[in-house]
Motif scaffolding. Sequence first.
Motif, PDB file in Angstrom:
ATOM      1  N   ALA A 298       0.911  -0.883   0.307  1.00 39.50           N
ATOM      2  CA  ALA A 298      -0.106   0.305   0.247  1.00 39.50           C
ATOM      3  C   ALA A 298       1.334   1.081   0.064  1.00 39.50           C
ATOM      4  CB  ALA A 298      -0.685   0.269   1.080  1.00 39.50           C
ATOM      5  N   ASN A 299       2.287   0.651  -0.389  1.00 36.84           N
ATOM      6  CA  ASN A 299       3.108   2.300  -0.034  1.00 36.84           C
ATOM      7  C   ASN A 299       3.075   3.569   1.005  1.00 36.84           C
ATOM      8  OD1 ASN A 299       4.073   1.749  -3.211  1.00 36.84           O
ATOM      9  ND2 ASN A 299       2.604   2.360  -3.710  1.00 36.84           N
ATOM     10  N   GLY A 300       2.748   2.292   2.361  1.00 35.64           N
ATOM     11  CA  GLY A 300       3.354   3.182   3.801  1.00 35.64           C
ATOM     12  C   GLY A 300       1.560   4.024   3.261  1.00 35.64           C
ATOM     13  N   LYS A 301       0.294   4.246   2.873  1.00 38.36           N
ATOM     14  CA  LYS A 301      -0.638   4.622   3.539  1.00 38.36           C
ATOM     15  C   LYS A 301      -1.443   3.834   4.090  1.00 38.36           C
ATOM     16  CE  LYS A 301      -3.460   8.197   0.863  1.00 38.36           C
ATOM     17  NZ  LYS A 301      -3.679   8.512  -0.680  1.00 38.36           N
ATOM     18  N   VAL A 302      -2.204   4.716   4.837  1.00 33.53           N
ATOM     19  CA  VAL A 302      -3.384   3.715   5.739  1.00 33.53           C
ATOM     20  C   VAL A 302      -4.130   4.800   5.434  1.00 33.53           C
ATOM     21  CG1 VAL A 302      -4.128   2.488   8.000  1.00 33.53           C
ATOM     22  CG2 VAL A 302      -1.603   2.401   7.329  1.00 33.53           C
ATOM     23  N   GLN A 306      -1.190   9.335   4.329  1.00 37.42           N
ATOM     24  CA  GLN A 306       0.342   8.739   4.535  1.00 37.42           C
ATOM     25  C   GLN A 306       2.004   8.546   5.842  1.00 37.42           C
ATOM     26  OE1 GLN A 306       1.524   7.934   0.443  1.00 37.42           O
ATOM     27  NE2 GLN A 306       2.840   7.221   1.495  1.00 37.42           N
ATOM     28  N   ILE A 307       1.847   7.373   5.599  1.00 37.17           N
ATOM     29  CA  ILE A 307       3.349   6.931   6.989  1.00 37.17           C
ATOM     30  C   ILE A 307       4.359   7.602   6.078  1.00 37.17           C
ATOM     31  CG2 ILE A 307       3.530   5.594   8.769  1.00 37.17           C
ATOM     32  CD1 ILE A 307       1.047   5.975   9.039  1.00 37.17           C
ATOM     33  N   VAL A 308       5.108   6.880   5.355  1.00 37.76           N
ATOM     34  CA  VAL A 308       6.081   7.125   4.948  1.00 37.76           C
ATOM     35  C   VAL A 308       5.897   8.633   3.674  1.00 37.76           C
ATOM     36  CG1 VAL A 308       7.273   5.600   5.923  1.00 37.76           C
ATOM     37  CG2 VAL A 308       6.097   5.398   3.385  1.00 37.76           C
ATOM     38  N   PRO A 309       6.872   9.000   3.252  1.00 36.70           N
ATOM     39  CA  PRO A 309       6.837   9.658   1.820  1.00 36.70           C
ATOM     40  C   PRO A 309       6.635   8.416   0.716  1.00 36.70           C
ATOM     41  CG  PRO A 309       8.904  10.438   3.053  1.00 36.70           C
ATOM     42  CD  PRO A 309       8.097   9.421   3.643  1.00 36.70           C
ATOM     43  N   ALA A 310       5.498   9.311  -0.445  1.00 37.35           N
ATOM     44  CA  ALA A 310       4.799   8.756  -1.111  1.00 37.35           C
ATOM     45  C   ALA A 310       6.010   7.640  -2.159  1.00 37.35           C
ATOM     46  CB  ALA A 310       3.812   9.304  -1.964  1.00 37.35           C
ATOM     47  N   ASP A 311       6.721   8.941  -2.060  1.00 41.20           N
ATOM     48  CA  ASP A 311       7.644   7.631  -3.080  1.00 41.20           C
ATOM     49  C   ASP A 311       9.013   7.106  -2.327  1.00 41.20           C
ATOM     50  OD1 ASP A 311       9.688   9.864  -1.978  1.00 41.20           O
ATOM     51  OD2 ASP A 311      10.254  10.141  -4.292  1.00 41.20           O
ATOM     52  N   TRP A 312       8.761   6.527  -0.631  1.00 44.15           N
ATOM     53  CA  TRP A 312       9.697   5.584  -0.441  1.00 44.15           C
ATOM     54  C   TRP A 312      10.131   4.559  -0.822  1.00 44.15           C
ATOM     55  CZ3 TRP A 312      13.603   6.993   2.592  1.00 44.15           C
ATOM     56  CH2 TRP A 312      13.866   5.363   3.776  1.00 44.15           C
ATOM     57  N   PHE A 313       8.091   3.655  -0.625  1.00 47.31           N
ATOM     58  CA  PHE A 313       8.918   2.482  -1.455  1.00 47.31           C
ATOM     59  C   PHE A 313       9.530   1.917  -2.621  1.00 47.31           C
ATOM     60  CE2 PHE A 313       6.244   1.547   3.091  1.00 47.31           C
ATOM     61  CZ  PHE A 313       6.954   0.911   3.290  1.00 47.31           C
ATOM     62  N   ALA A 314       9.045   3.449  -3.264  1.00 47.57           N
ATOM     63  CA  ALA A 314       9.554   2.934  -4.945  1.00 47.57           C
ATOM     64  C   ALA A 314      10.711   3.048  -4.626  1.00 47.57           C
ATOM     65  CB  ALA A 314       9.371   4.003  -5.363  1.00 47.57           C
ATOM     66  N   GLN A 315      11.924   3.676  -3.882  1.00 48.35           N
ATOM     67  CA  GLN A 315      13.154   4.085  -3.555  1.00 48.35           C
ATOM     68  C   GLN A 315      13.728   3.331  -2.856  1.00 48.35           C
ATOM     69  OE1 GLN A 315      14.498   7.503  -2.504  1.00 48.35           O
ATOM     70  NE2 GLN A 315      13.156   8.561  -1.869  1.00 48.35           N
ATOM     71  N   ALA A 316      13.173   2.334  -1.696  1.00 46.76           N
ATOM     72  CA  ALA A 316      13.968   1.629  -0.456  1.00 46.76           C
ATOM     73  C   ALA A 316      13.561  -0.083  -1.180  1.00 46.76           C
ATOM     74  CB  ALA A 316      12.746   1.698   0.535  1.00 46.76           C
ATOM     75  N   THR A 317      12.559  -0.180  -1.601  1.00 48.04           N
ATOM     76  CA  THR A 317      12.454  -2.057  -2.433  1.00 48.04           C
ATOM     77  C   THR A 317      13.291  -1.596  -3.600  1.00 48.04           C
ATOM     78  OG1 THR A 317      10.431  -0.901  -3.142  1.00 48.04           O
ATOM     79  CG2 THR A 317      10.580  -2.002  -1.054  1.00 48.04           C
ATOM     80  N   VAL A 318      14.118  -1.432  -4.134  1.00 42.65           N
ATOM     81  CA  VAL A 318      14.796  -1.771  -5.425  1.00 42.65           C
ATOM     82  C   VAL A 318      16.240  -1.264  -5.388  1.00 42.65           C
ATOM     83  CG1 VAL A 318      12.780   0.382  -6.799  1.00 42.65           C
ATOM     84  CG2 VAL A 318      14.427   0.955  -5.972  1.00 42.65           C
ATOM     85  N   LYS A 319      16.493  -1.875  -6.477  1.00 39.53           N
ATOM     86  CA  LYS A 319      18.113  -1.891  -6.447  1.00 39.53           C
ATOM     87  C   LYS A 319      18.586  -0.465  -6.365  1.00 39.53           C
ATOM     88  CE  LYS A 319      20.457  -4.531  -9.196  1.00 39.53           C
ATOM     89  NZ  LYS A 319      21.019  -5.409 -10.333  1.00 39.53           N
TER      90      LYS A 319
END
Length: 397
Positions: A298-302, A306-319
Amino acid sequence: MRKRTIALGVLGAVLLAGGGWYASLDQETRGLLGALPTNRDVLMWQQDQRDAAFRAMDRLPVLAVASEIAPSATPLPLPQGKPLTIPGIDDYMAKQRSAGIVILQDGKLRFEKYGLGFGPEGRWTSFSVAKSFTSTLVGAAIQDGYIKSLEDKVSQYILGLKGSAYDDVTVRQLLTMSSGVKWNEDYEDPNADVARFNNAEPEDGLDATVSYMRKLPRAHPPGQVWHYNTGETNLIGVLVSSATKKSLAQYLQEKVWQPAGMEAKATWLQGKTGHEIAGCCIQAATRDFARFGLFVLANGKVGDKQIVPADWFAQATVKQKDIGEPGRGYGFQWWTYDDGAVAAQGIFGQGIFIDPKRRLVIASNANWTRATKGPEPDAREAFYKQVQALIDAEAGQ
């Protein structure tokens, strides 16, 4: 990831003298007392000791002190989906020495099974799966304004690192394990840093992790070389708590555990100076580890928050860094796959596998025969692919 303990004979004599008290203990604590580790180092424990301890790391203060993390008042439902039939699953779980597997797809429970006498109400330790929770707290701290930028120097937040090899290391470089500081993570070498740093005596007035890490020499310029380093995740934890002025357990409860709808209480083990061990040691129910996968999807959205920045997991979970393994990489304390999947991984078989394309989460706990050097890691990768193929076959039908 090593825990304080005392000699089995001394403790056993004291505990067994109180027969009534012993009878009142839960099954996990009694099991732990029956196979209490006599060595300070979890990497040196026997298999039966690990079987008993991994489900009860937080039960005895003489083994480890733990912070509590309260569950949500409104747990996230996991509605039953179509049961997923997995050929060979019993043999796979036996060879993995699996304690639990929970598979969610499209937010529904497709598969759940336990072993080693463990069950859905128990808490199994995470080991390095906790690293991915810790990095998520960095995202929350950025969203909340406690950390200004990933390009900030770590020593801005951890003053004890000033003048050390970490003085010019950025938050981003710490997250991607590319500080360039020398470190030995060999789990089967008793003289490795990963075996020594939790037992080292801290300097007066300094956090135990900071005290050890500030003395390490530099091996490479910052940002150039990826090198796996649990001590650096512990530093990330100190960074978060220093920036937020909150304990990691409190901040995890506030930003993830309760908003994401976790159903059961969790705990987080503390180090020598009372700080949660950020690179390790969250104890939780397997379903709640799986719910964390849904939080990531859910990209950290509840709801509308938005719990983390909207693009956080787009950065955190890629190489972010190449690890020298085809098709794999390392993000912000996440192991990445070139097909878009990502995993949190801990020694002895703990893991959360997340596949956004298939809306798939696989949470698993185990007690492998060795920390990482055995047949089980490759078998688990094959299992992930098997489940993906089963999901694809359903979609094709």
